[in-house]
Scaffold this motif. Sequence first.
Motif, PDB file in Angstrom:
ATOM      1  N   UNK A 228      29.620 -29.819   1.117  1.00 48.66           N
ATOM      2  CA  UNK A 228      29.075 -29.721  -0.225  1.00 48.66           C
ATOM      3  C   UNK A 228      29.939 -28.936  -1.172  1.00 48.66           C
ATOM      4  N   UNK A 229      31.257 -28.900  -0.894  1.00 49.56           N
ATOM      5  CA  UNK A 229      32.121 -28.126  -1.773  1.00 49.56           C
ATOM      6  C   UNK A 229      32.131 -28.698  -3.165  1.00 49.56           C
ATOM      7  N   UNK A 234      30.641 -28.306  -8.849  1.00 52.86           N
ATOM      8  CA  UNK A 234      29.995 -28.974  -9.979  1.00 52.86           C
ATOM      9  C   UNK A 234      28.829 -28.155 -10.542  1.00 52.86           C
ATOM     10  N   UNK A 235      28.143 -27.426  -9.661  1.00 50.78           N
ATOM     11  CA  UNK A 235      26.966 -26.647 -10.123  1.00 50.78           C
ATOM     12  C   UNK A 235      27.300 -25.175 -10.383  1.00 50.78           C
ATOM     13  N   UNK A 236      28.577 -24.869 -10.351  1.00 48.79           N
ATOM     14  CA  UNK A 236      28.983 -23.466 -10.575  1.00 48.79           C
ATOM     15  C   UNK A 236      28.539 -23.024 -11.987  1.00 48.79           C
ATOM     16  N   UNK A 237      27.932 -21.820 -12.069  1.00 45.91           N
ATOM     17  CA  UNK A 237      27.455 -21.268 -13.347  1.00 45.91           C
ATOM     18  C   UNK A 237      28.554 -20.430 -13.963  1.00 45.91           C
ATOM     19  N   UNK A 238      29.096 -20.932 -15.054  1.00 47.15           N
ATOM     20  CA  UNK A 238      30.233 -20.251 -15.690  1.00 47.15           C
ATOM     21  C   UNK A 238      29.828 -18.881 -16.251  1.00 47.15           C
ATOM     22  N   UNK A 239      28.512 -18.617 -16.430  1.00 43.37           N
ATOM     23  CA  UNK A 239      28.064 -17.326 -16.966  1.00 43.37           C
ATOM     24  C   UNK A 239      28.389 -16.173 -16.007  1.00 43.37           C
ATOM     25  N   UNK A 240      28.600 -16.538 -14.685  1.00 43.08           N
ATOM     26  CA  UNK A 240      28.852 -15.509 -13.690  1.00 43.08           C
ATOM     27  C   UNK A 240      30.287 -15.062 -13.655  1.00 43.08           C
ATOM     28  N   UNK A 241      31.156 -15.707 -14.459  1.00 41.79           N
ATOM     29  CA  UNK A 241      32.576 -15.341 -14.477  1.00 41.79           C
ATOM     30  C   UNK A 241      32.726 -14.010 -15.200  1.00 41.79           C
TER      31      UNK A 241
END
Length: 1008
Positions: A228-229, A234-241
Amino acid sequence: MKRIPEMLLAKVEGKGEKSGGEKGHKRKGSASGQGDLCRSFLVIHESCREYGATPSQYMAFLHVYTSIYSSKQSQLTLRQQHLQAGVSKLNEAKALVDELKRRAAEQSTLLRTKQQEADSALQEITTSMQNASDQKTEMEKIKGRIAQEVSKCEERKGKIDDELREVQPLVDEAKRAVGNIKPESLSEIRSLRMPPDVIRDILEGVLRLMGIFDTSWVSMKSFLAKRGVREDIATFEARNISHEIRQSVEELLTRNKASFDPKNAKRASAAAAPLAAWVKANVQYSHVMERIQPLEKEQAGLLENLRKTESRKTKLEEQLNSVGQKVNELKEKFQSRTTEAAKLEAEVSKAQETIQAAEQLIHQLDGEHTRWNAQVAEITEDLETLPKRAMLAAAFITYLSSAPEDRRRNSLETWMKASGLQKFDLRHFLCSESEQLIWKSEGLPSDDLSMENALVILQELLELASETVGRDNYQHEVAMGQGQADVALATLRECVPAAETGSALKNLHLELNVLQPKAGFRLWLTAEVHPKFPPILLQSSLKITYEAPPGLKKNLLRTYESWSPERSVKGGERRNYIPQGWTKFYEFSLSDLRAGFEIIDRLFEGGQVFQWEFVHGLLENAIYGGRIDNPCDLRILRSYLEQFFSSRLLSASANHNQRSKRGHAFPSQISLPNSCSILDYRGVIENLPEDDRPAFFGLPANIERSSQRIISSQVISQLRILSRSEAAGSKFDREIWSNGLSPVLNLWKKLNQGSSLIHQKVAPPTEGQGSPVLSFIVLEQFNAIRLVQGIHQSLAALSKVIRGTSLLTADVHKLATALLNQECPLSWQNKWEGPEEPMQYLRAVVARALAIQTWVERAERQVLLSETVDLSELFHPDTFLNALRQETARSMGCSMDSLKFVASWKSPIAEAKLQVKVSGLQLEGCSFDGVRLSENHHDSPSVSAVPACYMAWIAQSSSGCYSPEEVISLPVYTSSERVMVVTHITLPCGGNPDQWIQNGAALFLKQQ
């Protein structure tokens, strides 16, 4: 002979036991006292043997003793029983009143509780209604606030959407591209032993954004091998950067820019190009998120406020829905408590009226209670000494009835010493004062011998009555008075059927009310005002108050109409001009006038030389002067007496001389007739004006001005009293206290602005001052500062209570009550007796406290006595003059009693060792220019200033500055109210001092 008294006493005691058991038992136990009494009988008889005493007389002596003792014992015992019964009833009444007061106190407490509950319910209703109104207002505000917050939220959301509008599609596109990567492409990359730099750089950017800092190829392959990489990327939340991660990736993008070129990435691998686009899109998205983070935070706060506001709105809606029900419940509670309180208040009011009436009655009977207790104690003491006194009375009647006066006195004194009696009055023992007065009115001489002979005859008649009807039958003797009428009637009814019994009613004049008057009978009682007039008699009578008409003419006409023609007032009308006419109101009445007439009428009888000095003395010291307690008023009375009660007034020739030399005794409008006809004098009175003229009383022409000033002050005082709040001092009310006491507190603050009085520290004066004047001034300063600071402390405590920063104490409550009633507090007056009005008192205190500082400075520079001083600046001016007297005596080396006080308006006093120049004196009643007194005119001011003068203490033998014939001594008062006298000083008047005395001339200190 020794056994006879014992037998008689035993018989008497036996009767006593039957009538009064306890007292008989008490006397029965005192055998030694009876033995002494028996021996005394024999001693008295033996002492009379030399004068022919016989055994028959001895027996008569014992029989007379038995008769007197039995009669007196019966009277005293009966009277004691009646008094004790009255005292017992009064005590029961007091106990009943105490019980009623206790019950009333309980009801009052319950009433206060019900009233407090009703007030609390009313307050809750008011509060609930007010809260409901406030909640409605708050609801409207909340609705407006919600609308504003929603608008702000929408505005912030719009700005955030604008920022994300450009970058969001890129991120979404990159996510879709990543999701479309085929697994084979990832497997291909993972199968490489050593990947190209492009792929390595792209995967390093992906790992770093995902938060994986191990960027080795092994780590990369492990990342790609995860199930499921693609979905994770694809579902990575950019707010956590984080900012650090983004910065490191940006450095990678900058350093290896070519690796992230779409063409180069695509050539390296089919999966590399979407991953490269994903990295760049997320870095760009992170930049945008960092920029919009404040907007999002603000939006989050707005949303939280919106949530809380809506929650408050919901709560208020619930509360508003419950207010109506709560108000209805409170109204029912208030109505119930109000009804209960009204019922209790009516019961308490009725109980208070009952208690008040009972207490008033008991208070009216307090004097009777005290008198009855005293009489019971007196009767008890009389009963204890009754045997000895009865023995002496019987011995006197038996042995001394025919003896001369000297033997009577000597024998009685000897018998008194032998019996141990300290005092014995035969007349008082055997009869009352009223009986003696009756005998005197019937012609019996009042000397002791005649009275004693009458008593002997009376006792012998009683003995004769006893022998006639029998001693046992003659047992009924009732002394009338003190409610004995019913007892007397019962005794008569008892005696009438028995033919051989006898009774006597004494003091019948005291019980005239047993008579049955006709319906038209009226008893008129006249009396003057007196504090000891019996209130019970006053309450049971129809009262008519007679008030004398105003004015000299009407009073004279009333006097002439009420007197017979053979009889034929001036001081009373001076009372209209207090304090200049008289310093206070005196109760001169027609009884004084009648008494004076009778004295003069008696002295004129017999044609002897008339003693005017005798008349002056009686009128001055007994009749009119007996009511006067002020020396200055007594001097006015003396002047009137010398003017109107003299031979000059009755002599026509002397009267003409008087008119030419000293002025006449009567005003010019009045001419005394030369006849003795009452009609001539009535004609003079008829010609008098209706309104009194000041000249009739020797008063100045401008007396009305002074009178109007005094009346105005009294009216202002009465208006202040009427303006008092009824509830002002009953309990603490912050609003009432604040409104009523703010003027006093503000005045005190204003008076002390710019001065250091309230903070000044002054050491207590010591004894080593040396100079009495300096010692007085230092002490005056110390007391002044202490008074100011004491007043300041009390007002500061009052201010704290009003502000709510301190608790209410009893002292503060007393202070506030006095000030609210516009009265000077007693705690202030005890330190210095000044004006009664509080604000005037405060002004006077501060003015004197500031002025005394100047006195201290001048005294320390030793220039005080060389400069002009104002005595009104002192708290105790009389003490200053006394200190000057003491210092003068020290400097002259003589006693203070050898000095006299003088004043001079001419020049400094030559004979004075020490003197002071005084200013600020004011004069009322006449005018003074420094040379002599002069009369006031109709338009003259009521008070005029007096020039400065020198005052000093000089030797009694010194002549002073004026001759005694040309001066008059006038009092110096502290104020125009003429209450406190400072001193007396002499002023040149040019002779005729009576004129200025009757003018009411007086000095007083300048008002501060």
